[in-house]
Design a protein around this motif. Structure first.
Motif, mmCIF file in Angstrom:
data_model
loop_
_atom_site.group_PDB
_atom_site.id
_atom_site.type_symbol
_atom_site.label_atom_id
_atom_site.label_comp_id
_atom_site.label_asym_id
_atom_site.label_seq_id
_atom_site.Cartn_x
_atom_site.Cartn_y
_atom_site.Cartn_z
ATOM 1 N N LYS A 297 -4.832 -7.364 1.803
ATOM 2 C CA LYS A 297 -3.956 -7.451 2.009
ATOM 3 C C LYS A 297 -3.471 -6.019 2.376
ATOM 4 O O LYS A 297 -2.852 -5.225 2.926
ATOM 5 C CB LYS A 297 -3.648 -7.881 1.005
ATOM 6 C CG LYS A 297 -1.819 -7.969 1.347
ATOM 7 C CD LYS A 297 -1.076 -8.910 0.091
ATOM 8 C CE LYS A 297 0.295 -9.109 0.170
ATOM 9 N NZ LYS A 297 1.154 -9.796 -0.896
ATOM 10 N N LEU A 298 -4.038 -4.880 1.238
ATOM 11 C CA LEU A 298 -4.141 -3.380 1.669
ATOM 12 C C LEU A 298 -4.291 -3.377 3.297
ATOM 13 O O LEU A 298 -3.587 -2.146 3.612
ATOM 14 C CB LEU A 298 -4.430 -2.981 0.698
ATOM 15 C CG LEU A 298 -4.534 -1.352 0.745
ATOM 16 C CD1 LEU A 298 -2.931 -0.759 0.149
ATOM 17 C CD2 LEU A 298 -5.478 -0.965 -0.354
ATOM 18 N N LEU A 299 -5.420 -3.611 3.488
ATOM 19 C CA LEU A 299 -6.064 -3.115 4.746
ATOM 20 C C LEU A 299 -5.418 -3.400 5.900
ATOM 21 O O LEU A 299 -4.731 -3.032 6.775
ATOM 22 C CB LEU A 299 -7.536 -2.878 4.967
ATOM 23 C CG LEU A 299 -8.283 -2.377 3.419
ATOM 24 C CD1 LEU A 299 -9.795 -3.308 4.033
ATOM 25 C CD2 LEU A 299 -8.222 -1.099 3.672
ATOM 26 N N LYS A 300 -5.105 -5.207 6.142
ATOM 27 C CA LYS A 300 -4.204 -5.290 6.740
ATOM 28 C C LYS A 300 -3.063 -5.347 7.063
ATOM 29 O O LYS A 300 -2.253 -4.687 8.462
ATOM 30 C CB LYS A 300 -4.139 -6.817 6.695
ATOM 31 C CG LYS A 300 -3.324 -7.630 7.355
ATOM 32 C CD LYS A 300 -2.840 -9.053 7.236
ATOM 33 C CE LYS A 300 -2.914 -10.687 8.270
ATOM 34 N NZ LYS A 300 -2.333 -11.540 7.828
ATOM 35 N N ASN A 301 -2.219 -4.894 6.463
ATOM 36 C CA ASN A 301 -0.484 -3.388 5.811
ATOM 37 C C ASN A 301 -0.791 -2.270 6.712
ATOM 38 O O ASN A 301 0.000 -2.309 7.696
ATOM 39 C CB ASN A 301 0.034 -3.821 4.637
ATOM 40 C CG ASN A 301 0.723 -4.800 4.190
ATOM 41 O OD1 ASN A 301 0.083 -5.687 4.886
ATOM 42 N ND2 ASN A 301 0.553 -4.842 2.907
ATOM 43 N N ASN A 302 -2.223 -1.982 6.217
ATOM 44 C CA ASN A 302 -2.325 -0.866 7.190
ATOM 45 C C ASN A 302 -1.369 0.670 7.363
ATOM 46 O O ASN A 302 -1.469 1.363 8.074
ATOM 47 C CB ASN A 302 -2.800 -1.180 8.671
ATOM 48 C CG ASN A 302 -3.979 0.247 9.323
ATOM 49 O OD1 ASN A 302 -4.062 0.944 8.112
ATOM 50 N ND2 ASN A 302 -4.013 -0.335 10.267
ATOM 51 N N ILE A 303 -1.155 1.019 5.713
ATOM 52 C CA ILE A 303 0.086 1.990 5.028
ATOM 53 C C ILE A 303 -0.216 3.036 5.096
ATOM 54 O O ILE A 303 -1.163 3.252 3.271
ATOM 55 C CB ILE A 303 0.965 1.194 4.910
ATOM 56 C CG1 ILE A 303 2.072 -0.060 5.081
ATOM 57 C CG2 ILE A 303 2.349 2.282 4.205
ATOM 58 C CD1 ILE A 303 3.321 -0.304 4.397
ATOM 59 N N LYS A 304 -0.601 4.119 5.480
ATOM 60 C CA LYS A 304 -0.959 5.187 4.907
ATOM 61 C C LYS A 304 -0.557 6.208 3.673
ATOM 62 O O LYS A 304 0.561 5.216 3.792
ATOM 63 C CB LYS A 304 -0.794 6.607 6.160
ATOM 64 C CG LYS A 304 -1.345 8.064 5.689
ATOM 65 C CD LYS A 304 -0.273 8.593 6.435
ATOM 66 C CE LYS A 304 -1.513 10.699 6.017
ATOM 67 N NZ LYS A 304 -0.897 11.245 6.783
ATOM 68 N N GLY A 305 -1.904 6.269 3.073
ATOM 69 C CA GLY A 305 -0.938 6.336 1.160
ATOM 70 C C GLY A 305 -1.219 5.302 0.450
ATOM 71 O O GLY A 305 -1.243 5.654 -0.742
ATOM 72 N N LYS A 306 -1.017 4.228 1.135
ATOM 73 C CA LYS A 306 -1.332 2.765 -0.115
ATOM 74 C C LYS A 306 -2.636 3.355 -0.806
ATOM 75 O O LYS A 306 -3.698 2.791 -0.020
ATOM 76 C CB LYS A 306 -0.432 1.336 0.596
ATOM 77 C CG LYS A 306 0.862 1.972 1.257
ATOM 78 C CD LYS A 306 1.563 1.396 0.000
ATOM 79 C CE LYS A 306 3.365 1.291 0.600
ATOM 80 N NZ LYS A 306 3.806 1.362 -1.037
ATOM 81 N N LYS A 307 -2.477 2.334 -1.634
ATOM 82 C CA LYS A 307 -3.560 2.570 -2.996
ATOM 83 C C LYS A 307 -3.437 0.939 -3.368
ATOM 84 O O LYS A 307 -2.468 0.331 -3.933
ATOM 85 C CB LYS A 307 -3.942 4.178 -3.798
ATOM 86 C CG LYS A 307 -3.735 5.248 -3.571
ATOM 87 C CD LYS A 307 -3.080 5.748 -4.642
ATOM 88 C CE LYS A 307 -3.626 7.297 -4.118
ATOM 89 N NZ LYS A 307 -3.040 8.598 -5.116
ATOM 90 N N TYR A 308 -4.957 0.602 -3.889
ATOM 91 C CA TYR A 308 -5.197 -0.316 -4.789
ATOM 92 C C TYR A 308 -6.379 0.136 -5.978
ATOM 93 O O TYR A 308 -7.080 0.722 -5.704
ATOM 94 C CB TYR A 308 -5.737 -1.354 -4.126
ATOM 95 C CG TYR A 308 -6.457 -2.612 -4.703
ATOM 96 C CD1 TYR A 308 -5.183 -3.706 -5.153
ATOM 97 C CD2 TYR A 308 -6.920 -3.478 -5.099
ATOM 98 C CE1 TYR A 308 -5.316 -4.883 -5.606
ATOM 99 C CE2 TYR A 308 -7.402 -4.243 -6.565
ATOM 100 C CZ TYR A 308 -6.902 -5.450 -6.230
ATOM 101 O OH TYR A 308 -6.379 -6.081 -7.017
ATOM 102 N N ILE A 309 -5.417 0.178 -6.930
ATOM 103 C CA ILE A 309 -6.703 0.583 -8.191
ATOM 104 C C ILE A 309 -6.945 -0.700 -9.070
ATOM 105 O O ILE A 309 -5.954 -0.862 -9.603
ATOM 106 C CB ILE A 309 -5.718 1.711 -8.721
ATOM 107 C CG1 ILE A 309 -5.035 3.128 -8.010
ATOM 108 C CG2 ILE A 309 -6.680 2.561 -10.418
ATOM 109 C CD1 ILE A 309 -4.163 4.051 -8.765
ATOM 110 N N ILE A 310 -8.478 -0.195 -9.347
ATOM 111 C CA ILE A 310 -8.774 -1.391 -10.643
ATOM 112 C C ILE A 310 -9.189 -0.100 -12.305
ATOM 113 O O ILE A 310 -10.114 -0.153 -11.927
ATOM 114 C CB ILE A 310 -9.534 -1.907 -9.748
ATOM 115 C CG1 ILE A 310 -9.322 -3.005 -8.450
ATOM 116 C CG2 ILE A 310 -10.339 -2.842 -10.825
ATOM 117 C CD1 ILE A 310 -10.329 -3.844 -8.182
#
Length: 327
Positions: A297-310
């Motif tokens: 979902k993060l990659l699909k939105n493709n917004i620079k600077g957005k992160k996913y942290i585990i």
């Protein structure tokens, strides 16, 4: 039964290319019936195939009996002239320090130690005593937690440096092997306590499923083979794409072009995300399907600077259009 087990182990090794002539193999030995069956069968066939074995044993500092288990394994190795490595760690304390469960921490410590021994000895592989019942438990555990096709195929005979020569042998036959040879293995009482999910599956779920269908274990094994064939085909297709996805990497990060797979079928996207994660952190422990879907979902939105942290495992960040890093 003894000769039958030895022949099965030998065939598993030869047919799956687990051990080659002149190899050195580190054998993970707890002192329980599974690992003693593994150590004993490898000892009996090592000269025929032409390899050497080294035993490695870990005391997790949890049970009083662990000291006796160390002595038991060490004495067996002395009698057979098998090199013996030993590590004692206070897992409860270490787990608290690292904010991990004792089960996960213990596994990490064990495998790190086995790898250290392998490197020191110049060995080619690490043999562990997973058997057919363990594989059934793993498949059910994966299904309960939520998994893809790969999770339903369970464990393989070989994964990186890990080999599993006992993988097709049932637990009941291993117990008979120990009894017939009077190996007198140690028994971990915590394996009979429903304190972990895997124990609950072993002690309650599988017996219940066998009541519903006595052929449950055989049927799951057959299903696993069918699914593995399908998975191998999809994996080959995935690898052809994955090999083009990674742009560059170093010890701290991996840069990848996600535009190369975002138009693929969901099955392929899921697999590539898992491969990227595994390439970065060397395993998929604790990575569930929901995490993969969130990353897509993060990659699909493709917004620079957005992160996913585990947690402290990894972070995926979009650095520019279609390009992301995992660090």
């Amino acid at each position: 039964m003894v000769n039958n087990i030895i022949n099965i182990v030998k065939n598993n090794i030869i047919e799956n290319g687990l051990i080659k002539k002149n190899d050195k193999v580190v054998v993970a030995v707890s002192g329980g019936p599974d690992s003693m069956c593994l150590l004993d069968t490898l000892f009996k066939i090592k000269d025929e195939i032409g390899f050497n074995i080294i035993a490695a044993h870990v005391n997790h500092g949890i049970r009083i009996e662990a000291e006796e288990e160390k002595i038991y394994v060490e004495n067996y190795c002395k009698e057979k002239d098998i090199p013996f490595y030993y590590l004692k760690v206070d897992i409860p304390t270490l787990a608290k320090e690292k904010k991990m469960s004792e089960e996960t921490c213990g596994r990490e410590v064990r495998y790190n130690f086995f790898e250290e021994v392998r490197e020191k000895e110049g060995a080619q592989s690490i043999a562990v005593a997973h058997n057919l019942n363990d594989n059934i438990e793993t498949i059910l555990l994966n299904e309960i937690r939520g998994c893809g096709l790969k999770g339903l195929t369970g464990m393989d005979f070989k994964y990186n440096k890990i080999i599993r020569p006992l993988l097709t042998i049932e637990k009941k036959d291993i117990l008979v092997y120990n009894n017939e040879l009077e190996l007198h293995p140690c028994f971990d009482k915590t394996n009979e306590e429903e304190i972990y999910l895997r124990n609950k599956i072993r002690l309650s779920l599988i017996p219940y499923l066998q009541e519903l269908n006595p052929n449950f274990v055989t049927n799951i094994s057959r299903m696993r083979k069918i699914l593995k064939d399908d998975n191998d085909f999809i994996e080959e297709y995935t690898n052809n794409i994955f090999n083009r996805v990674i742009l560059n990497e170093d010890d701290s990060k991996i840069v990848f072009d996600f535009s190369l797979f975002m138009n693929e079928h969901d099955s392929i996207k899921n697999r590539i995300i898992r491969k990227i994660i595994e390439k970065k952190i060397s395993n998929l422990d604790g990575i569930e399907n929901i995490h993969v879907l969130d990353i897509i979902k993060l990659l699909k939105n493709n917004i620079k600077g957005k992160k996913y942290i585990i947690g402290n495992k990894f972070t995926i960040e979009i650095v520019k259009k279609n390009i992301a890093i995992i660090y």
